[in-house]
Design an enzyme around this catalytic site. Structure first.
Site, mmCIF file in Angstrom:
data_model
loop_
_atom_site.group_PDB
_atom_site.id
_atom_site.type_symbol
_atom_site.label_atom_id
_atom_site.label_comp_id
_atom_site.label_asym_id
_atom_site.label_seq_id
_atom_site.Cartn_x
_atom_site.Cartn_y
_atom_site.Cartn_z
ATOM 1 N N ASP A 135 0.656 -1.128 0.032
ATOM 2 C CA ASP A 135 -0.396 -0.001 -0.276
ATOM 3 C C ASP A 135 0.902 0.928 0.075
ATOM 4 O O ASP A 135 1.976 1.363 1.049
ATOM 5 C CB ASP A 135 -0.822 -0.642 0.772
ATOM 6 C CG ASP A 135 -1.764 1.718 1.378
ATOM 7 O OD1 ASP A 135 -2.811 0.554 0.339
ATOM 8 O OD2 ASP A 135 -1.552 1.784 2.370
ATOM 9 N N GLU A 183 1.434 0.023 -5.700
ATOM 10 C CA GLU A 183 -0.057 0.892 -5.867
ATOM 11 C C GLU A 183 1.197 2.204 -5.191
ATOM 12 O O GLU A 183 1.443 2.430 -3.649
ATOM 13 C CB GLU A 183 -0.676 1.345 -4.463
ATOM 14 C CG GLU A 183 -2.117 2.285 -4.293
ATOM 15 C CD GLU A 183 -2.544 2.623 -3.316
ATOM 16 O OE1 GLU A 183 -3.707 2.596 -3.487
ATOM 17 O OE2 GLU A 183 -1.935 3.511 -2.324
#
Ligand SMILES: *[C@@H]1O[C@H](CO)[C@@H](O)[C@H](O)[C@H]1NC(C)=O
Ligand SMILES: *[C@@H]1O[C@H](CO)[C@@H](O)[C@H](O)[C@H]1NC(C)=O
Ligand SMILES: CC(=O)N[C@H]1CO[C@H](CO)[C@@H](O)[C@@H]1O
Length: 575
Positions: A221, A294
Site C-alpha cells: 500500500d 500501489e
C-alpha cells in the site's frame, strides 16, 4: 505501434511452455475484496473472512485467478485496517487465524490465490512496537521517526511544516517520550523508520510469516510514503515548499511533497521485498509469489518498480493511467494516449496491468457515466496483460450518497460538513449487493456498517445472473474470451477513430483477431474498420454485444461499414 516489450514477453511465454505456472499472473484476473463490505457471515453488519470463504464460488463464477484483500490485521480501525496494531494477527472483526487458514485452504483447493494487503508505511499507535519505542526501549527506540521539535518565542513547535494526508501537521507530540512523532496519515498511524535496518528486517519477517501460511503475495500500500528525505547532520528535515494554487494551510495539497513522497530508497525497498518472495519460492516451491504495488507517481518512476534482470521488483506496479486521468469528457484520443503511455514505456519482458477502480476512487459508473460501465470492463479485460477489478464493478455498482451524519471515513471525518463529499471514500465502500433480499443479502443482521445502496433491487448478483446482457453477464463473456490464445498472448494495436470512437485490435499469427470498438458518445456512428486495421476479413463476427446493441452475438457485419449505436461497445472477430 505495439510496445516491443509486449511482443517479446509473448515470444518468451511461447518458448517456455513448461514454465506456465511460473507466470500464472501474466494473464490473470485479479479482484479486490474490501472485507468489511463483501459478505457478513455472523450478522453483525460488517463483512468477515468466513463470508469471503462462503463466496469463493462467486469468484470462480466470474473467473478470478487471485484476490487481494484490503487489510485484515489487528487494528483499532482509525483508518479501517490501514492502521495495523499487530502484523501477525487477524482482527476479531474479520475472524480468527483459523478462519484465515480455512479461507486460504479452500481458496487454494479452488485454485484462487489469496493476496494480502501489506501496509508498510506505518503501524497503529497501539502497536506493541510503538508503545516500546515511545517508552525509549533500546531495541525499538528508533523504530519510528522522533524529533523534539523547535522552540519559537518560547513556544514548542513541530520540527517543520509537513502536512498530513488527513490534514494538519504530520507531527504529534508524545508526552511519554517528550518528543514529536511523524505520521504522514492519521495521528494514530505513526510512520515506521525505514532508515533503521531493524525495521526492514521486522517487516520482511512479517512477509515470510504470511507466505508460509499460503498466501501468494502482497499488494503493498501507498509505497510513495514509506520514506522521508534523510535528515541533515543536525537531525533536521527541510520544510516543503508551498503549492501556490491551494490556500487552506491545513490541506495536504497546500505543500508540494518533494521530501515526503517518492524518495529513491522506496524502490530499493520494493526490490528487497521481492527478494523475500524469491527466497520463499525456493523454500516452498509451487507457483510464483508476487508483489502488486500501489503508487501514484510519475510514469518513469513507476516503471522502475518493475526492476530489471539483476534487481527484480514488483510484477504488478498498478497502472493508474486510466483510473487517474480519464473523466466524463475524455475522448478517444485521450484513452488511446493513456493506454499507450503504459505499453510504450514498459520495460522489455514485463506485463501490463489495467486498473479502473479501487476502494479509494469513485465508482466507474459514477465517474464515467453508468452507460460506460460495460466499456470500462471491456478495456480492463480485453487489453493485453492483467486485469484488476474492484468488487462490485462487475455488477455496475455506483457511488452511494452517504450523509455527513453517516460518514465514517477518517479522511472525511477530519474535514467538515462542507468539504467531506470531496474527501470521503465511503460511497465506494458500501456493502456488496448479492440479492434483492433485506440488506442486499450482505448480512442476515438488521444493520450494516455503511448504508446499502438504494438501487440494490436492480443491481445485484442474483438478478444480473438472470439477465442475458446484464453488466455481470457481459463481464463473464469477456472473461471467457480471455482464454483465447489471441487474448492471452496476442499483440495489441490501439486506434482512435476521430474523437468519439476508440478501437483496438488483438492479433496473434495463426489465430483469429479480435477487435474492440467503442462509441463513446450519443451519436450513431459508422466506421470503416478495414481502413483502420490491416489483415481483417471482409466480414466480421459479433462476439460480445451489450444491451445497447441492435445486433446479436454471432451476427456478421462488413468490415467496411460497422454501425454503432450511441455508447455501444462491441467485440468483433475475424471469421
Ligand atoms: C538494475 O537496477 C539496479 C538497481 O536500481 C541498478 O543498480 C542496475 O544498474 C540495473 N541493472 C541493469 C542491467 O540495468
Ligand atoms: C441496459 O442495462 C442497463 C443497466 O443494467 C439498464 O439500466 C438499461 O435499462 C438496459 N437497457 C436495455 C435497453 O435493456
Ligand atoms: C495511503 C497509504 O499511505 N497507504 C496506506 C498508508 O496509510 C494510509 C492511511 O492509512 C492508508 O489510507 C493508505 O491506504
Amino acid at each position: 505501434m505495439l510496445a516491443k516489450a509486449l511482443t517479446l514477453c509473448c515470444l518468451m511465454a511461447l518458448a517456455l511452455p513448461t514454465l506456465a505456472e511460473e507466470g500464472w499472473w501474466r494473464s490473470a484476473q485479479f479482484y479486490q475484496i474490501y472485507p468489511r463490505s463483501f459478505k457478513d457471515s455472523d450478522g453483525n453488519g460488517v463483512g468477515d473472512l468466513q463470508g469471503i470463504t462462503q463466496q469463493l464460488a462467486y469468484l470462480k463464477e466470474i473467473g478470478i485467478t487471485a484476490t487481494w484483500l484490503s487489510p485484515i490485521f489487528t487494528s483499532p480501525m482509525a483508518d479501517f485496517g490501514y492502521d495495523v496494531a499487530n502484523f501477525y494477527e487477524i482482527d476479531p472483526v474479520f475472524g480468527t487465524m483459523s478462519d484465515f487458514e480455512a479461507l486460504v485452504q479452500k481458496a487454494n483447493q479452488m485454485n484462487i490465490k489469496i493476496i494480502l494487503d501489506f501496509v508498510p508505511n506505518h503501524s497503529s499507535d497501539e502497536c506493541d512496537w510503538f508503545i516500546r519505542s515511545a517508552a525509549g526501549e533500546e531495541e525499538y527506540k528508533d523504530f519510528y521517526v522522533w524529533h523534539t521539535g523547535k522552540v519559537v518565542n518560547g513556544i514548542r513547535q513541530p520540527p517543520n511544516n509537513w502536512i498530513s494526508v488527513f490534514r494538519g501537521s504530520q507531527w504529534t507530540w508524545h508526552e511519554g517520550r517528550q518528543a514529536y512523532y511523524l505520521h504522514q496519515f492519521h495521528a494514530k498511524q505513526p510512520d515506521l523508520n525505514y532508515r533503521n535496518p531493524k525495521v526492514v528486517e521486522a517487516m520482511k519477517d512479517v512477509l515470510r510469516f504470511w507466505l508460509r501460511k499460503g498466501v501468494y503475495g502482497f499488494r503493498i500500500d501507498a509505497v510513495p510514503h514509506v520514506f522521508e528525505v534523510e535528515a541533515d547532520v543536525n537531525g533536521n528535515w527541510p520544510d516543503e515548499p508551498r503549492n501556490q494554487y491551494v490556500s487552506d494551510p491545513e490541506d495536504y495539497a497546500y505543500l508540494d511533497h518533494i521530501y515526503t513522497t517518492n524518495q529513491p530508497e522506496t524502490i530499493e525497498l520494493v526490490y528487497d521485498f521481492r527478494q523475500v518472495l524469491e527466497e520463499i519460492d525456493q523454500e516452498l516451491g509451487g507457483d510464483d509469489r508476487i508483489l502488486l504495488t500501489e503508487a501514484y507517481a510519475p510514469l518513469d518512476v513507476l516503471m522502475q518498480y518493475y526492476g530489471n534482470d539483476t534487481r527484480k521488483g514488483s510484477q504488478i506496479p498498478f497502472n493508474f493511467e486510466l483510473l487517474a486521468n480519464v473523466h466524463y469528457d475524455s475522448n478517444a484520443f485521450d484513452y488511446a494516449q493513456l493506454i499507450h503511455n503504459w505499453l510504450d514505456n514498459m520495460p522489455a519482458g514485463q506485463v501490463a496491468n489495467w486498473v479502473l477502480g479501487n476502494h479509494d476512487q469513485s465508482r466507474i459508473g459514477s465517474r464515467l457515466g453508468a452507460d460506460r460501465i460495460d466499456a470500462a470492463n471491456m478495456l480492463l479485460l480485453m487489453l493485453p496483460g492483467i486485469s484488476v477489478t474492484y468488487q462490485g464493478e462487475e455488477l455496475g455498482m455506483l457511488d452511494v450518497f452517504i450523509s455527513w451524519e453517516d460518514t465514517v471515513d477518517p479522511q472525511a471525518c477530519q474535514s467538515n460538513e462542507q468539504e467531506f463529499e470531496r474527501l470521503t471514500r465511503d460511497p465506494v465502500r458500501t456493502p456488496f449487493q448479492w440479492s434483492d433480499e433485506a440488506n442486499a443479502g450482505f448480512t442476515s443482521g438488521p444493520t450494516t456498517w455503511l448504508p446499502i445502496s438504494k438501487d440494490y433491487k436492480l443491481v445485484n448478483v442474483k438478478r444480473e445472473r438472470g439477465i442475458a446482457l446484464s453488466h455481470l453477464n457481459v463481464y463473464k463473456q469477456l472473461r471467457a474470451l480471455r482464454d483465447e490464445p489471441t487474448m492471452k498472448d496476442g499483440d495489441v494495436t490501439v486506434k482512435p477513430i476521430g474523437p468519439t470512437v476508440l478501437a483496438f485490435k488483438r492479433s496473434l499469427p495463426g489465430h483469429k483477431s479480435y477487435i474492440v470498438v467503442w462509441n463513446l458518445n450519443d451519436d450513431v456512428e459508422t466506421v470503416i474498420l478495414d481502413s483502420v486495421f490491416i489483415d481483417l476479413t471482409s466480414e466480421l463476427r459479433y462476439v460480445v454485444v451489450t444491451n445497447k446493441s441492435i445486433r446479436r452475438k454471432n451476427d456478421l457485419t462488413y468490415a467496411n461499414s460497422v454501425l454503432l449505436m450511441p455508447k455501444e461497445v462491441i467485440v468483433l472477430s475475424t471469421v
